[in-house]
Design a protein around this motif. Structure first.
Motif, mmCIF file in Angstrom:
data_model
loop_
_atom_site.group_PDB
_atom_site.id
_atom_site.type_symbol
_atom_site.label_atom_id
_atom_site.label_comp_id
_atom_site.label_asym_id
_atom_site.label_seq_id
_atom_site.Cartn_x
_atom_site.Cartn_y
_atom_site.Cartn_z
ATOM 1 N N GLU A 35 -3.187 -7.567 -2.318
ATOM 2 C CA GLU A 35 -3.821 -8.733 -2.944
ATOM 3 C C GLU A 35 -5.232 -8.940 -2.421
ATOM 4 O OE1 GLU A 35 -1.485 -12.244 -2.709
ATOM 5 O OE2 GLU A 35 0.166 -11.451 -3.921
ATOM 6 N N ALA A 36 -5.436 -8.674 -1.120
ATOM 7 C CA ALA A 36 -6.780 -8.812 -0.552
ATOM 8 C C ALA A 36 -7.728 -7.791 -1.161
ATOM 9 C CB ALA A 36 -6.727 -8.644 0.967
ATOM 10 N N ALA A 60 4.190 3.555 -2.661
ATOM 11 C CA ALA A 60 4.542 2.137 -2.521
ATOM 12 C C ALA A 60 3.311 1.248 -2.707
ATOM 13 C CB ALA A 60 5.169 1.889 -1.152
ATOM 14 N N MET A 61 2.161 1.724 -2.233
ATOM 15 C CA MET A 61 0.934 0.936 -2.368
ATOM 16 C C MET A 61 0.529 0.813 -3.833
ATOM 17 S SD MET A 61 -1.140 -0.593 -0.211
ATOM 18 C CE MET A 61 -2.542 -1.665 -0.565
ATOM 19 N N ARG A 121 1.507 -5.044 -8.842
ATOM 20 C CA ARG A 121 1.966 -6.433 -8.740
ATOM 21 C C ARG A 121 0.812 -7.390 -8.452
ATOM 22 N NH1 ARG A 121 6.331 -3.547 -6.603
ATOM 23 N NH2 ARG A 121 5.481 -3.542 -4.496
ATOM 24 N N ALA A 122 -0.203 -6.888 -7.750
ATOM 25 C CA ALA A 122 -1.352 -7.735 -7.416
ATOM 26 C C ALA A 122 -2.350 -7.844 -8.563
ATOM 27 C CB ALA A 122 -2.051 -7.192 -6.171
#
Length: 323
Positions: free
Chosen positions: A118-119, A140-141, A147-148
């Motif tokens: 998110e950042a 995974a990232m 999602r972000a």
């Protein structure tokens, strides 16, 4: 007589210590001035050249104050040569006039996929990033990026996910075409053509193997040598990411001599460290870079904190001129 005899040993001891310190400084300076990368320990020492330079100036001044003229003079002269190489990074270069497409590129090492997705997306939005180059990208990232909301701002992507620190990727506001721009390397280095409204740009997400590996710096040197030169007959080219190298290392200076400019150096931010983020040991150094074709004038450069990563992210804006 007693006082004089007591002072002599201390005087010889002071001279001895100054000579030892000066010798260590001269050896460290020689790695940089002679263009020697050498062993992994020598490479690590070269990364500390800005600190070595400051230490040399201080050591030379102290030696002269203590009237060790030879030690002080030699040390200070060599230190001033290093100052001439290092100090310009803190001052902006003259910007040539450039008319064309403004582009903002961000590079971020995700620390084995542990960075805060998110950042990263928030930074992309805040800085209006056009192209994002990431290193240490895991599968995974990618899910966390989705999602972000990364796809909402940078819908096009060339992602080469891999476990650990081997993956990399490029995300863009503009259409991308995957390209093999770097030679085969230890870690994956994604490449792509960015279809801009004006002139197109090629970009590589750079991540050579760290030179401090116990196996030695040979693979790092090979990976650095495999990065593409600027191509005068092709699209403008940008190399962005974690080079595991500073502006004092031979491999990076070779790229600068081939027609690239370091964006941070161009605007006077070339001494702002990028790794380790928030740490004091090892001494913070500048190993993350955005190298742009020297025909592309650089407007701005920023270093920003990236929660969850041991690297700070970097963002630059430059102009892709109309040919």
């Amino acid at each position: 007589m007693v006082d004089i005899e007591e002072r002599r040993p201390r005087s010889r001891a002071t001279t001895f210590l100054l000579v030892i310190a000066a010798t260590a400084f001269v050896v460290a300076a020689a790695f940089r001035l002679l263009g020697i990368d050498g062993t992994r320990h020598m490479v690590a020492t070269t990364a500390l050249v800005p600190y070595v330079t400051a230490a040399g100036v201080l050591l030379g001044a102290v030696a002269l104050l203590l009237r060790r003229w030879l030690v002080g003079t030699v040390t200070l002269l060599i230190a001033l040569v290093l100052v001439a190489a290092v100090a310009p990074r803190a001052f902006p270069d003259s910007r040539p006039v450039g008319v064309g497409q403004q582009v903002r590129v961000m590079a971020a090492n995700l620390m084995l996929g542990r960075a805060d997705a998110e950042a990263v997306v928030d930074a992309v939005r805040a800085h209006e990033v056009d192209v994002l180059a990431v290193q240490e990208l895991t599968a995974a990232m990618i899910g966390e990026f989705d999602r972000a909301g990364l796809g909402e701002v940078l819908p096009y992507r060339v992602f080469l996910a891999a476990p650990g620190g081997a993956g990399s990727g490029i995300a863009s506001r503009h259409p991308l075409t995957a390209r093999d721009l770097a030679a085969p390397s230890t870690l994956r280095q994604a490449g792509a053509l960015v279809d801009l409204p004006g002139e197109d740009v090629e970009i590589v997400s750079v991540h050579p193997l760290p030179p401090t590996s116990p196996d030695g710096p040979e693979r790092w040197q090979r990976d650095m040598a495999g990065l593409p030169e600027r191509d005068l007959n092709g699209p403008f080219r940008v190399l962005a990411g974690d080079f595991n190298a500073t502006l004092d290392h031979v491999g990076l200076r070779r790229l600068l001599n081939q027609g690239y400019e370091d964006a941070a150096d161009q605007v006077g931010a070339g001494l702002e460290p990028t790794w380790p983020a928030g740490g004091v040991w090892p001494p913070p150094v500048v190993i993350d870079h955005i190298l742009v074709d020297n025909r592309c004038p650089v407007d701005t450069f920023q270093v920003i904190d990236l929660p969850g990563s041991d690297h700070r992210a970097i963002v630059t804006q430059f102009v892709v001129p109309t040919r």
